[in-house]
Design a protein around this motif. Structure first.
Motif, PDB file in Angstrom:
ATOM      1  N   ALA A 109      72.129 120.222  56.490  1.00 17.33           N
ATOM      2  CA  ALA A 109      73.039 119.812  55.417  1.00 17.33           C
ATOM      3  C   ALA A 109      73.598 118.414  55.664  1.00 17.33           C
ATOM      4  O   ALA A 109      73.868 117.667  54.726  1.00 17.33           O
ATOM      5  N   SER A 110      73.776 118.025  56.930  1.00 15.07           N
ATOM      6  CA  SER A 110      74.355 116.720  57.243  1.00 15.07           C
ATOM      7  C   SER A 110      73.315 115.621  57.396  1.00 15.07           C
ATOM      8  O   SER A 110      73.600 114.448  57.174  1.00 15.07           O
ATOM      9  N   VAL A 111      72.095 116.002  57.809  1.00 12.37           N
ATOM     10  CA  VAL A 111      71.008 115.033  57.939  1.00 12.37           C
ATOM     11  C   VAL A 111      69.811 115.587  57.177  1.00 12.37           C
ATOM     12  O   VAL A 111      68.924 116.220  57.754  1.00 12.37           O
ATOM     13  N   ALA A 125      67.981 125.597  64.498  1.00  8.85           N
ATOM     14  CA  ALA A 125      67.942 127.050  64.394  1.00  8.85           C
ATOM     15  C   ALA A 125      69.209 127.697  64.921  1.00  8.85           C
ATOM     16  O   ALA A 125      69.665 128.719  64.388  1.00  8.85           O
ATOM     17  N   ALA A 126      69.813 127.113  65.957  1.00 11.39           N
ATOM     18  CA  ALA A 126      70.995 127.725  66.570  1.00 11.39           C
ATOM     19  C   ALA A 126      72.257 127.527  65.743  1.00 11.39           C
ATOM     20  O   ALA A 126      73.226 128.260  65.901  1.00 11.39           O
ATOM     21  N   LEU A 127      72.255 126.530  64.861  1.00 11.06           N
ATOM     22  CA  LEU A 127      73.442 126.248  64.046  1.00 11.06           C
ATOM     23  C   LEU A 127      73.351 127.049  62.753  1.00 11.06           C
ATOM     24  O   LEU A 127      72.873 126.584  61.734  1.00 11.06           O
ATOM     25  N   GLY A 135      75.553 121.573  60.686  1.00 12.55           N
ATOM     26  CA  GLY A 135      74.134 121.425  60.951  1.00 12.55           C
ATOM     27  C   GLY A 135      73.755 120.078  61.535  1.00 12.55           C
ATOM     28  O   GLY A 135      72.606 119.666  61.438  1.00 12.55           O
ATOM     29  N   PHE A 136      74.738 119.376  62.153  1.00 15.62           N
ATOM     30  CA  PHE A 136      74.453 118.041  62.701  1.00 15.62           C
ATOM     31  C   PHE A 136      74.095 118.167  64.179  1.00 15.62           C
ATOM     32  O   PHE A 136      74.951 118.437  65.020  1.00 15.62           O
TER      33      PHE A 136
END
Length: 210
Positions: free
Chosen positions: A44-46, A53-55, A64-65
């Motif tokens: 979502a951020s990049v 996967a872990a976020l 999600g960065f």
């Protein structure tokens, strides 16, 4: 015999017609693959990078960065602990750095020095080493044991030292709101302090460092 030959020719002709008809038959349609499954979910951020996967959004402030993919190589709880610690220090550092340049000094502190000059003087005279020793004692006696227990499976959340003297986190909703504010302001402070120190050192001027 002639009748048998005619029947044989008729069978051969029928077979050739059937083969010709089948050869023009449209191929069986294959099930179309979904474009969603073929394309990896993006961060979502990049947006041009795959989502780590872990976020999975379970942590407060997860955007999600992770362009360097640290979350796949280190425990997320340990990473969040480090992020919160550095964010809190940066928030204090920004406030202290700007306050000194605005003339707000501790009792007994010499006046007439910028934050950069005060830092250099503290290193030269040894005061910075005293501060480093004090911070190390706090870290060894409080920080390391808390993190070690968390990593061994305790229910402690990253960065939680049960410090809330003003009771801002009086309920679950308030606690989540304050946690989001803390992580966002901590991230901003880390960037801000880097910029403030760089600008102050380059210009040699006080606040606003231009």
């Amino acid at each position: 015999q002639k009748c048998a030959v005619d029947r044989s020719q008729s069978a051969a002709m029928f077979t050739s017609i059937l083969v010709s008809a089948l050869s023009f038959q449209a191929p069986m349609a294959r099930p179309a693959r979904s474009g969603i499954t073929m394309m990896a979910e993006k961060s979502a951020s990049v947006p041009f990078l795959p989502k780590p996967a872990a976020l999975d959004g379970s942590m407060v402030g997860d955007k999600g960065f992770d362009p360097l993919n640290f979350s796949s190589n280190f425990d997320l709880k340990w990473m969040r602990e480090a992020e919160l610690k550095h964010g809190r220090l940066a928030m204090l550092a920004v406030a202290g750095f700007v306050a000194v340049d605005l003339g707000v000094l501790a009792p007994g502190a010499p006046s007439g020095y910028s934050s950069v000059a005060a830092h250099d003087m503290a290193v030269e005279k040894g005061a910075m080493y005293v501060l480093l020793f004090a911070a190390s004692v706090i870290e060894v006696c409080a920080g390391v044991p808390a993190v070690e227990q968390m990593m061994k499976g305790s229910d402690r959340k990253p960065g939680d030292f049960s410090f809330d003297p003003l009771n801002f986190s009086k309920d679950a909703k308030s606690a989540e709101t304050m946690a989001l504010k803390e992580i966002q302001n901590g991230r901003l402070a880390m960037l801000a302090f880097s910029g403030i120190v760089t600008q102050a050192a380059l210009t040699g001027k006080g606040f606003p460092y231009v």
